[in-house]
Write an enzyme that holds these catalytic residues in place. Structure first.
Site, PDB file in Angstrom:
ATOM      1  N   GLN A 103     -12.181  29.946  19.389  1.00  0.00           N
ATOM      2  CA  GLN A 103     -12.698  28.920  19.838  1.00  0.00           C
ATOM      3  C   GLN A 103     -12.672  27.505  19.813  1.00  0.00           C
ATOM      4  O   GLN A 103     -13.008  27.042  20.509  1.00  0.00           O
ATOM      5  CB  GLN A 103     -13.901  29.193  20.934  1.00  0.00           C
ATOM      6  CG  GLN A 103     -14.101  31.282  21.684  1.00  0.00           C
ATOM      7  CD  GLN A 103     -15.113  31.527  21.859  1.00  0.00           C
ATOM      8  OE1 GLN A 103     -16.057  31.222  22.734  1.00  0.00           O
ATOM      9  NE2 GLN A 103     -15.882  31.844  20.564  1.00  0.00           N
ATOM     10  N   ASP A 106     -11.411  22.568  16.226  1.00  0.00           N
ATOM     11  CA  ASP A 106     -11.730  21.303  14.928  1.00  0.00           C
ATOM     12  C   ASP A 106     -10.440  21.627  14.719  1.00  0.00           C
ATOM     13  O   ASP A 106     -10.355  20.246  13.659  1.00  0.00           O
ATOM     14  CB  ASP A 106     -12.904  21.708  14.427  1.00  0.00           C
ATOM     15  CG  ASP A 106     -12.836  23.252  14.167  1.00  0.00           C
ATOM     16  OD1 ASP A 106     -12.203  23.487  13.461  1.00  0.00           O
ATOM     17  OD2 ASP A 106     -14.329  23.433  14.431  1.00  0.00           O
ATOM     18  N   HIS A 121      -8.476  27.680  22.914  1.00  0.00           N
ATOM     19  CA  HIS A 121      -9.239  26.867  23.483  1.00  0.00           C
ATOM     20  C   HIS A 121      -8.513  25.056  23.135  1.00  0.00           C
ATOM     21  O   HIS A 121      -8.355  24.076  23.344  1.00  0.00           O
ATOM     22  CB  HIS A 121     -10.572  26.456  23.564  1.00  0.00           C
ATOM     23  CG  HIS A 121     -11.535  27.833  24.645  1.00  0.00           C
ATOM     24  ND1 HIS A 121     -12.875  27.893  23.637  1.00  0.00           N
ATOM     25  CD2 HIS A 121     -10.667  28.700  25.406  1.00  0.00           C
ATOM     26  CE1 HIS A 121     -13.272  29.045  24.765  1.00  0.00           C
ATOM     27  NE2 HIS A 121     -11.788  29.304  25.228  1.00  0.00           N
ATOM     28  N   CYS A 129       0.833  14.836  28.091  1.00  0.00           N
ATOM     29  CA  CYS A 129       0.941  13.966  28.438  1.00  0.00           C
ATOM     30  C   CYS A 129       0.941  14.483  30.150  1.00  0.00           C
ATOM     31  O   CYS A 129       1.202  16.075  30.637  1.00  0.00           O
ATOM     32  CB  CYS A 129       2.780  13.889  28.873  1.00  0.00           C
ATOM     33  SG  CYS A 129       3.082  12.640  29.719  1.00  0.00           S
ATOM     34  N   CYS A 132       4.631  14.265  32.091  1.00  0.00           N
ATOM     35  CA  CYS A 132       6.038  14.907  32.099  1.00  0.00           C
ATOM     36  C   CYS A 132       5.761  15.922  30.943  1.00  0.00           C
ATOM     37  O   CYS A 132       6.382  17.319  30.687  1.00  0.00           O
ATOM     38  CB  CYS A 132       6.996  14.291  31.062  1.00  0.00           C
ATOM     39  SG  CYS A 132       6.355  13.881  29.452  1.00  0.00           S
ATOM     40  N   CYS A 152       7.445   8.717  28.509  1.00  0.00           N
ATOM     41  CA  CYS A 152       7.362   8.416  30.637  1.00  0.00           C
ATOM     42  C   CYS A 152       6.296   7.603  30.625  1.00  0.00           C
ATOM     43  O   CYS A 152       6.549   7.200  31.785  1.00  0.00           O
ATOM     44  CB  CYS A 152       7.159   9.780  30.951  1.00  0.00           C
ATOM     45  SG  CYS A 152       5.402  10.803  31.497  1.00  0.00           S
ATOM     46  N   THR A 190     -20.934  33.037  17.328  1.00  0.00           N
ATOM     47  CA  THR A 190     -20.293  32.500  19.474  1.00  0.00           C
ATOM     48  C   THR A 190     -21.425  32.503  20.376  1.00  0.00           C
ATOM     49  O   THR A 190     -22.288  33.874  20.017  1.00  0.00           O
ATOM     50  CB  THR A 190     -19.266  32.780  19.923  1.00  0.00           C
ATOM     51  OG1 THR A 190     -18.773  32.275  21.525  1.00  0.00           O
ATOM     52  CG2 THR A 190     -18.670  34.171  19.853  1.00  0.00           C
ATOM     53  N   SER A 191     -21.913  31.736  21.164  1.00  0.00           N
ATOM     54  CA  SER A 191     -23.235  32.252  21.924  1.00  0.00           C
ATOM     55  C   SER A 191     -22.104  33.019  22.816  1.00  0.00           C
ATOM     56  O   SER A 191     -22.733  33.786  23.891  1.00  0.00           O
ATOM     57  CB  SER A 191     -23.499  30.951  22.805  1.00  0.00           C
ATOM     58  OG  SER A 191     -22.339  30.725  23.295  1.00  0.00           O
ATOM     59  N   ASN A 215     -24.657  35.414  13.591  1.00  0.00           N
ATOM     60  CA  ASN A 215     -25.017  34.230  14.243  1.00  0.00           C
ATOM     61  C   ASN A 215     -26.556  34.046  13.294  1.00  0.00           C
ATOM     62  O   ASN A 215     -26.971  34.559  12.778  1.00  0.00           O
ATOM     63  CB  ASN A 215     -25.283  34.865  15.820  1.00  0.00           C
ATOM     64  CG  ASN A 215     -24.972  33.756  16.630  1.00  0.00           C
ATOM     65  OD1 ASN A 215     -25.645  32.895  16.249  1.00  0.00           O
ATOM     66  ND2 ASN A 215     -24.205  33.872  17.748  1.00  0.00           N
TER      67      ASN A 215
HETATM   68  P1  OAD Z   1     -21.533  27.566  21.097  1.00  0.00           P
HETATM   69  O1  OAD Z   1     -22.299  25.908  21.501  1.00  0.00           O
HETATM   70  O2  OAD Z   1     -21.926  27.941  22.778  1.00  0.00           O
HETATM   71  O3  OAD Z   1     -22.841  28.482  20.458  1.00  0.00           O
HETATM   72  C1  OAD Z   1     -22.445  28.539  19.268  1.00  0.00           C
HETATM   73  C2  OAD Z   1     -22.933  29.578  18.677  1.00  0.00           C
HETATM   74  O4  OAD Z   1     -22.987  29.409  17.006  1.00  0.00           O
HETATM   75  C3  OAD Z   1     -24.516  29.610  19.323  1.00  0.00           C
HETATM   76  O5  OAD Z   1     -25.203  31.142  19.422  1.00  0.00           O
HETATM   77  C4  OAD Z   1     -25.339  29.609  17.868  1.00  0.00           C
HETATM   78  O6  OAD Z   1     -26.307  30.487  17.747  1.00  0.00           O
HETATM   79  C5  OAD Z   1     -24.647  29.262  16.080  1.00  0.00           C
HETATM   80  N1  OAD Z   1     -24.787  29.420  15.183  1.00  0.00           N
HETATM   81  C6  OAD Z   1     -25.490  28.022  15.277  1.00  0.00           C
HETATM   82  N2  OAD Z   1     -25.444  27.085  14.107  1.00  0.00           N
HETATM   83  C7  OAD Z   1     -24.881  28.311  13.252  1.00  0.00           C
HETATM   84  C8  OAD Z   1     -24.748  28.850  11.917  1.00  0.00           C
HETATM   85  N3  OAD Z   1     -24.781  27.456  10.600  1.00  0.00           N
HETATM   86  N4  OAD Z   1     -23.964  29.795  11.386  1.00  0.00           N
HETATM   87  C9  OAD Z   1     -23.962  30.885  12.250  1.00  0.00           C
HETATM   88  N5  OAD Z   1     -23.798  31.112  13.947  1.00  0.00           N
HETATM   89  C10 OAD Z   1     -24.578  29.679  13.993  1.00  0.00           C
HETATM   90  O7  OAD Z   1     -19.866  27.206  21.019  1.00  0.00           O
HETATM   91  P2  OAD Z   1     -19.005  28.840  21.110  1.00  0.00           P
HETATM   92  O8  OAD Z   1     -19.850  29.613  21.114  1.00  0.00           O
HETATM   93  O9  OAD Z   1     -17.892  28.132  20.541  1.00  0.00           O
HETATM   94  O10 OAD Z   1     -14.975  25.769  25.028  1.00  0.00           O
HETATM   95  O11 OAD Z   1     -18.833  28.238  22.619  1.00  0.00           O
HETATM   96  C11 OAD Z   1     -17.087  28.224  23.853  1.00  0.00           C
HETATM   97  C12 OAD Z   1     -16.815  27.093  24.232  1.00  0.00           C
HETATM   98  O12 OAD Z   1     -17.925  26.567  24.756  1.00  0.00           O
HETATM   99  C13 OAD Z   1     -16.256  26.622  23.235  1.00  0.00           C
HETATM  100  O13 OAD Z   1     -14.964  26.746  22.943  1.00  0.00           O
HETATM  101  C14 OAD Z   1     -15.793  25.635  24.414  1.00  0.00           C
HETATM  102  C15 OAD Z   1     -17.608  25.328  25.127  1.00  0.00           C
HETATM  103  O14 OAD Z   1     -17.399  24.970  25.872  1.00  0.00           O
HETATM  104  C16 OAD Z   1     -14.054  24.241  25.312  1.00  0.00           C
HETATM  105  O15 OAD Z   1     -14.444  23.559  25.069  1.00  0.00           O
HETATM  106  C17 OAD Z   1     -13.139  24.337  25.983  1.00  0.00           C
END
Ligand code: OAD
Length: 241
Positions: A103, A106, A121, A129, A132, A152, A190-191, A215
């Site tokens: 997701q 970077d 994502h 753009c 275009c 454009c 990921t959360s 996590n």
């Molecule tokens: P979040 O910021 O929602 O969650 C990050 C997760 O990483 C949390 O569950 C933390 O507990 C965990 N975490 C933090 N540090 C860590 C570490 N050192 N090792 C292991 N886990 C750790 O981020 P995402 O789940 O990636 O979308 O968020 C999903 C999407 O929401 C992103 O891709 C972004 C955002 O809005 C877009 O930009 C479209």
């Protein structure tokens, strides 16, 4: 050295697996110093990502949205992949059937050498753009606050999927097919709150995959996965492989 029984169990599943899928989120890059979205470090001037990463926010105030992305680009430009990113690139090299779904926008997985990669994502180092629709690479830091298309003259936006926008169909299909056919799904940092990425875990389980989560904290997945490993991605992921 004694190995934690949970780590041992995860390792055994990964070694035996013919097909491995991995889903990563901001937590894997947190260990490289990239702010997460829902942690307090992810707040920028007290805006939440849901307030800025939307087509409506960009329509209302493109300058503000570009200011936020310029801040993220500046932060990310200085960061390097960490041990967890590199471990996943090594895992890919050792497995014929492997797919990494992220997701994150970077680019750190690619820098670490991952190739079988779906960026759900988008990519912060690409712009699109609004007139275009041309997509191009752009690593300028900072970009001007209202960057325009060289072809454009239309207004450029980040090539990122925002809240309320559809994911690229091909990228989503490749990700779904990877989780439907894997023996092990490894979910890192990921959360689990953002759809459709959040449906990949139940989809994998419904197709009998063994699911491992790494996590720092418990997540909505933790009680449903087969193995939930708590700790930093950079410490745990290299131990699994
Ligand atoms: P979040 O910021 O929602 O969650 C990050 C997760 O990483 C949390 O569950 C933390 O507990 C965990 N975490 C933090 N540090 C860590 C570490 N050192 N090792 C292991 N886990 C750790 O981020 P995402 O789940 O990636 O979308 O968020 C999903 C999407 O929401 C992103 O891709 C972004 C955002 O809005 C877009 O930009 C479209």
């Amino acid at each position: 050295m004694t190995i934690d029984p949970q780590i041992k169990e995860a390792r055994e599943h990964l070694i035996r697996a013919r097909a491995v899928a991995v889903l990563t989120g901001a937590g894997i890059s947190a260990d490289s110093g990239v702010p997460t979205f829902r942690g307090t470090d992810g707040l920028w001037r007290n805006f939440r990502s849901e307030d800025l990463a939307t087509p409506e926010a960009f329509e209302r105030n493109p300058r503000l949205v570009w200011e936020w992305y310029n801040w993220r680009r500046e932060v990310i430009a200085a960061k390097k992949p960490n041990e967890a990113h590199y471990a996943l690139a090594r895992l890919e090299a050792g497995k014929q059937n492997f797919h990494l779904i992220t997701q994150n926008v970077d680019g750190l997985h690619r820098l670490a050498g991952s190739k079988k990669l779906s960026e759900l994502h988008g990519d912060i180092w690409k712009v699109r753009c609004t007139s275009c629709r041309l997509v191009s690479d752009n690593r300028d830091v900072p970009l001007s606050l209202l960057p325009h298309c060289r072809t454009c003259g239309g207004l450029l936006r980040p090539h990122i999927v925002w809240f309320g926008e559809a994911l690229d169909r091909e990228v989503l299909d490749a990700s779904l097919s990877a989780v439907e056919s894997c023996d092990v799904l490894l979910i890192i940092g990921t959360s689990g709150l953002v759809y459709p990425a959040a449906m990949l875990m139940p989809t994998a389980k419904a197709h009998q995959a063994y699911v491992i989560e790494v996590n720092l904290d418990p997540t909505p997945y933790s009680s449903d996965v087969h193995l939930s490993l708590q700790g930093r991605a950079k410490d745990i992921v290299p131990l699994l492989l």
